[in-house]
Design a protein around this motif. Structure first.
Motif, PDB file in Angstrom:
ATOM      1  N   ASN A 128      50.331  44.178  50.699  1.00  0.00           N
ATOM      2  CA  ASN A 128      49.135  43.655  51.374  1.00  0.00           C
ATOM      3  C   ASN A 128      47.884  43.558  50.548  1.00  0.00           C
ATOM      4  O   ASN A 128      47.765  44.311  49.553  1.00  0.00           O
ATOM      5  CB  ASN A 128      48.860  44.413  52.732  1.00  0.00           C
ATOM      6  N   ILE A 129      46.841  43.061  51.229  1.00  0.00           N
ATOM      7  CA  ILE A 129      45.487  43.162  50.545  1.00  0.00           C
ATOM      8  C   ILE A 129      44.900  44.374  50.439  1.00  0.00           C
ATOM      9  O   ILE A 129      44.940  45.192  51.541  1.00  0.00           O
ATOM     10  CB  ILE A 129      44.649  41.997  51.034  1.00  0.00           C
ATOM     11  N   ILE A 130      44.171  44.840  49.286  1.00  0.00           N
ATOM     12  CA  ILE A 130      43.679  46.184  49.222  1.00  0.00           C
ATOM     13  C   ILE A 130      42.139  46.014  49.315  1.00  0.00           C
ATOM     14  O   ILE A 130      41.594  44.992  48.566  1.00  0.00           O
ATOM     15  CB  ILE A 130      43.996  46.756  47.793  1.00  0.00           C
ATOM     16  N   ASN A 131      41.563  46.781  50.009  1.00  0.00           N
ATOM     17  CA  ASN A 131      40.188  46.637  50.077  1.00  0.00           C
ATOM     18  C   ASN A 131      39.251  47.761  49.591  1.00  0.00           C
ATOM     19  O   ASN A 131      37.999  47.763  49.817  1.00  0.00           O
ATOM     20  CB  ASN A 131      39.812  46.521  51.725  1.00  0.00           C
ATOM     21  N   SER A 132      40.000  48.937  49.240  1.00  0.00           N
ATOM     22  CA  SER A 132      39.122  49.976  48.812  1.00  0.00           C
ATOM     23  C   SER A 132      40.107  50.724  47.650  1.00  0.00           C
ATOM     24  O   SER A 132      41.107  50.421  47.467  1.00  0.00           O
ATOM     25  CB  SER A 132      38.764  50.873  49.599  1.00  0.00           C
ATOM     26  N   ASN A 178      41.747  41.431  43.740  1.00  0.00           N
ATOM     27  CA  ASN A 178      42.151  40.425  44.928  1.00  0.00           C
ATOM     28  C   ASN A 178      42.001  38.945  44.227  1.00  0.00           C
ATOM     29  O   ASN A 178      41.999  38.250  45.137  1.00  0.00           O
ATOM     30  CB  ASN A 178      41.254  40.862  46.148  1.00  0.00           C
ATOM     31  N   GLN A 179      41.530  38.868  43.121  1.00  0.00           N
ATOM     32  CA  GLN A 179      41.033  37.620  42.795  1.00  0.00           C
ATOM     33  C   GLN A 179      41.882  37.007  41.341  1.00  0.00           C
ATOM     34  O   GLN A 179      42.306  37.915  40.539  1.00  0.00           O
ATOM     35  CB  GLN A 179      39.572  37.727  42.115  1.00  0.00           C
ATOM     36  N   ASN A 180      42.074  35.602  41.430  1.00  0.00           N
ATOM     37  CA  ASN A 180      42.600  35.030  40.143  1.00  0.00           C
ATOM     38  C   ASN A 180      41.847  35.388  39.023  1.00  0.00           C
ATOM     39  O   ASN A 180      40.658  34.672  39.188  1.00  0.00           O
ATOM     40  CB  ASN A 180      42.884  33.771  40.589  1.00  0.00           C
ATOM     41  N   SER A 202      41.674  33.696  36.199  1.00  0.00           N
ATOM     42  CA  SER A 202      41.347  32.475  35.664  1.00  0.00           C
ATOM     43  C   SER A 202      40.463  31.488  36.577  1.00  0.00           C
ATOM     44  O   SER A 202      39.390  31.016  36.070  1.00  0.00           O
ATOM     45  CB  SER A 202      42.539  31.453  35.524  1.00  0.00           C
ATOM     46  N   THR A 203      40.648  31.674  37.659  1.00  0.00           N
ATOM     47  CA  THR A 203      39.931  30.745  38.744  1.00  0.00           C
ATOM     48  C   THR A 203      38.674  31.490  39.501  1.00  0.00           C
ATOM     49  O   THR A 203      37.938  30.890  40.039  1.00  0.00           O
ATOM     50  CB  THR A 203      40.731  29.874  39.679  1.00  0.00           C
ATOM     51  N   GLY A 204      38.972  32.859  39.717  1.00  0.00           N
ATOM     52  CA  GLY A 204      38.411  33.574  40.371  1.00  0.00           C
ATOM     53  C   GLY A 204      38.683  33.388  42.168  1.00  0.00           C
ATOM     54  O   GLY A 204      37.829  34.038  43.107  1.00  0.00           O
ATOM     55  N   ALA A 205      39.717  32.570  42.212  1.00  0.00           N
ATOM     56  CA  ALA A 205      39.773  32.350  43.809  1.00  0.00           C
ATOM     57  C   ALA A 205      40.379  33.569  44.482  1.00  0.00           C
ATOM     58  O   ALA A 205      41.161  34.475  43.735  1.00  0.00           O
ATOM     59  CB  ALA A 205      41.041  31.150  43.941  1.00  0.00           C
ATOM     60  N   GLN A 206      40.309  33.885  45.695  1.00  0.00           N
ATOM     61  CA  GLN A 206      40.882  34.980  46.339  1.00  0.00           C
ATOM     62  C   GLN A 206      42.388  34.720  46.189  1.00  0.00           C
ATOM     63  O   GLN A 206      42.962  33.910  46.767  1.00  0.00           O
ATOM     64  CB  GLN A 206      40.448  35.001  47.698  1.00  0.00           C
ATOM     65  N   LEU A 207      43.327  35.822  46.241  1.00  0.00           N
ATOM     66  CA  LEU A 207      44.487  35.769  46.015  1.00  0.00           C
ATOM     67  C   LEU A 207      45.256  36.152  47.621  1.00  0.00           C
ATOM     68  O   LEU A 207      44.487  36.719  48.416  1.00  0.00           O
ATOM     69  CB  LEU A 207      45.333  36.753  45.131  1.00  0.00           C
ATOM     70  N   ALA A 208      46.216  35.755  47.936  1.00  0.00           N
ATOM     71  CA  ALA A 208      46.972  35.980  49.260  1.00  0.00           C
ATOM     72  C   ALA A 208      47.234  37.626  49.299  1.00  0.00           C
ATOM     73  O   ALA A 208      47.244  38.149  50.312  1.00  0.00           O
ATOM     74  CB  ALA A 208      48.130  35.179  49.233  1.00  0.00           C
ATOM     75  N   LYS A 209      47.543  38.113  48.038  1.00  0.00           N
ATOM     76  CA  LYS A 209      47.872  39.665  48.066  1.00  0.00           C
ATOM     77  C   LYS A 209      47.245  40.295  46.796  1.00  0.00           C
ATOM     78  O   LYS A 209      47.182  39.492  45.732  1.00  0.00           O
ATOM     79  CB  LYS A 209      49.533  39.772  47.796  1.00  0.00           C
ATOM     80  N   SER A 210      46.864  41.493  46.926  1.00  0.00           N
ATOM     81  CA  SER A 210      46.460  41.971  45.600  1.00  0.00           C
ATOM     82  C   SER A 210      47.384  42.423  44.564  1.00  0.00           C
ATOM     83  O   SER A 210      48.557  42.273  44.760  1.00  0.00           O
ATOM     84  CB  SER A 210      45.817  43.446  46.003  1.00  0.00           C
ATOM     85  N   VAL A 211      46.975  42.296  43.420  1.00  0.00           N
ATOM     86  CA  VAL A 211      47.826  42.788  42.208  1.00  0.00           C
ATOM     87  C   VAL A 211      47.147  43.879  41.491  1.00  0.00           C
ATOM     88  O   VAL A 211      46.097  44.006  41.426  1.00  0.00           O
ATOM     89  CB  VAL A 211      48.064  41.370  41.353  1.00  0.00           C
ATOM     90  N   CYS A 212      48.144  44.569  40.816  1.00  0.00           N
ATOM     91  CA  CYS A 212      47.694  45.866  40.102  1.00  0.00           C
ATOM     92  C   CYS A 212      48.323  45.923  38.710  1.00  0.00           C
ATOM     93  O   CYS A 212      49.386  45.258  38.451  1.00  0.00           O
ATOM     94  CB  CYS A 212      48.036  46.990  40.659  1.00  0.00           C
ATOM     95  N   GLY A 213      47.829  46.717  37.958  1.00  0.00           N
ATOM     96  CA  GLY A 213      48.471  46.913  36.483  1.00  0.00           C
ATOM     97  C   GLY A 213      49.389  48.300  36.569  1.00  0.00           C
ATOM     98  O   GLY A 213      48.882  49.397  37.051  1.00  0.00           O
ATOM     99  N   CYS A 214      50.550  48.163  36.016  1.00  0.00           N
ATOM    100  CA  CYS A 214      51.350  49.463  35.945  1.00  0.00           C
ATOM    101  C   CYS A 214      51.689  49.567  34.489  1.00  0.00           C
ATOM    102  O   CYS A 214      52.016  48.360  33.954  1.00  0.00           O
ATOM    103  CB  CYS A 214      52.670  49.079  36.744  1.00  0.00           C
ATOM    104  N   CYS A 215      51.993  50.831  34.027  1.00  0.00           N
ATOM    105  CA  CYS A 215      52.522  50.879  32.783  1.00  0.00           C
ATOM    106  C   CYS A 215      53.767  51.821  32.843  1.00  0.00           C
ATOM    107  O   CYS A 215      54.005  52.497  33.763  1.00  0.00           O
ATOM    108  CB  CYS A 215      51.330  51.905  32.016  1.00  0.00           C
TER     109      CYS A 215
END
Length: 55
Positions: A5-9, A36-38, A40-53
């Protein structure tokens, strides 16, 4: 990785992404970064993305 889902905090991200990364097939660890943003474009994404290692 994409969150369910979208992350807000940072608090919500800390809970959701630890679960998202840990439940992946490679048992990844969240690197503390999310958006929550692309990038390249800065557009709002439909879902949040994160970095995993790798652990």
């Amino acid at each position: 990785m994409q969150a369910a889902n979208i992350i807000n905090s940072n608090t919500q991200a800390n809970v959701d992404y630890r679960t998202t990364c840990n439940s992946s097939s490679k048992k990844l660890k969240w690197n503390g970064q999310w958006t929550n943003q692309n990038a390249s474009t800065g557009a709002q994404l439909a879902k949040s993305v994160c970095g995993c290692c790798a652990n």
